[in-house]
Motif scaffolding. Structure first.
Motif, PDB file in Angstrom:
ATOM      1  N   GLU A   1       0.834  -1.210   0.000  1.00 17.65           N
ATOM      2  CA  GLU A   1       0.000   0.000   0.000  1.00 17.65           C
ATOM      3  C   GLU A   1       0.866   1.257   0.000  1.00 17.65           C
ATOM      4  O   GLU A   1       0.533   2.252  -0.649  1.00 17.65           O
TER       5      GLU A   1
ATOM      6  N   ARG B   1       2.090   1.867  -3.516  1.00 19.56           N
ATOM      7  CA  ARG B   1       1.020   2.380  -4.381  1.00 19.56           C
ATOM      8  C   ARG B   1       0.720   3.854  -4.092  1.00 19.56           C
ATOM      9  O   ARG B   1       0.398   4.621  -5.000  1.00 19.56           O
ATOM     10  N   ARG B   2       0.818   4.257  -2.818  1.00 20.56           N
ATOM     11  CA  ARG B   2       0.578   5.662  -2.489  1.00 20.56           C
ATOM     12  C   ARG B   2       1.738   6.546  -2.929  1.00 20.56           C
ATOM     13  O   ARG B   2       1.538   7.698  -3.301  1.00 20.56           O
TER      14      ARG B   2
END
Length: 303
Positions: A72, A75-76
């Protein structure tokens, strides 16, 4: 092995690494690589996405098998690559400056490692030639991992990448040194560094998911930056150490060709001196430990 690992040779490698200010130079190279490779990877991912390729963030997640907080955070941190398919003027200037900064950091390594006078900005043309070479190396390495990376530990991809790394270091060293380092003098460094980075790539396949998860749990999306910087620092440390070792191997090979190989008894004498010194220190330490134990058993003297 006793010849190449003899104490005098190991000390020369260590002294050369110290003259290169190895740890500081590795961090400088890692920082420059981070600011250069992320925009370059985003641009390449954007171009690939236009032709139906996978987004750059998903490529990183798939390559290292990231899950949970680590995936995550990546992806950020890395936006959709399709936005980077075309660069504006500011983006193009930033990409050029960041990659040139990386080229000059690598140039300083070659100049100081091979005792060359610095060229600084006078070598900018060769730095610009090095940028497409770097981009081609990144693309080919990505293709190798995309094709063979799903094998256990990514070993097949790392073995395919090794000759690419060797060629990149050999050609890149010639460019960044402005042709002042002969190919034969670069070959020991390129071969050692390619082997070192191959082993490092396999190790990172195992360790990097844990590193991403650990930093992401502590710092969120910024943790992905710390994880990338840590991984790049290890890679650049391998490069700088390979430069020190490769230079000394080149010097030793040159001496052997001139018939200046040290006699076998000298090598044996060096190892015998090291072993005798280690044995003496061990006996001294064991004697002190035994004395302390006896003192503890006997207890404090009567008052």
């Amino acid at each position: 092995m006793t010849f190449w690992l003899r104490p005098a040779f190991a000390l020369r490698v260590y002294n050369r690494f110290q003259r290169l200010v190895g740890f500081d130079r590795s961090m400088a190279l890692a920082s420059a690589a981070l600011t250069a490779l992320i925009p370059l990877a985003l641009l390449g991912g954007g171009l690939a996405a236009r032709f139906g390729g996978e987004d750059i963030a998903e490529r990183v997640v798939d390559r290292y098998g990231l899950t949970g907080e680590g995936a995550e955070a990546v992806r950020r941190l890395l936006p959709e690559s399709s936005e980077w398919a075309t660069l504006g003027v500011f983006g193009g200037v930033f990409l050029l400056i960041s990659t040139l900064s990386f080229a000059r950091a690598a140039q300083r390594l070659f100049e100081q490692g091979w005792n060359l006078p610095p060229l600084s900005v006078r070598n900018t043309v060769n730095g610009l030639k090095w940028i497409p070479l770097l981009a081609a190396y990144v693309v080919l390495s990505g293709l190798a991992h995309a094709t063979f990376g799903r094998r256990p530990l990514g070993l097949a991809a790392a073995l395919v990448e090794a000759p690419l790394t060797f060629a990149f270091l050999l050609w890149g060293g010639r460019l960044l040194s402005a042709g002042r380092i002969p190919r034969r003098d670069l070959m020991p460094f390129a071969a050692i560094c390619a082997l070192a980075l191959t082993g490092y790539s396999v190790a990172m396949t195992v360790y990097l998911p844990h590193l991403f998860d650990s930093y992401a749990n502590r710092y969120g999306a910024v943790g992905a930056v710390f994880a990338m910087l840590s991984a790049l620092f290890g890679a650049m440390l391998a490069v700088v150490a390979s430069a020190a070792l490769g230079n000394e191997v080149r010097t030793e090979i040159t001496r052997i060709r001139r018939g200046e190989r040290p006699p076998d008894n000298e090598v044996r004498d060096q190892w015998a001196a090291v072993l005798n010194q280690a044995r003496s220190r061990w006996q001294t330490t064991r004697g002190r430990t035994g004395l302390l134990r006896r003192n503890r058993k006997s207890g404090p003297p009567p008052s």
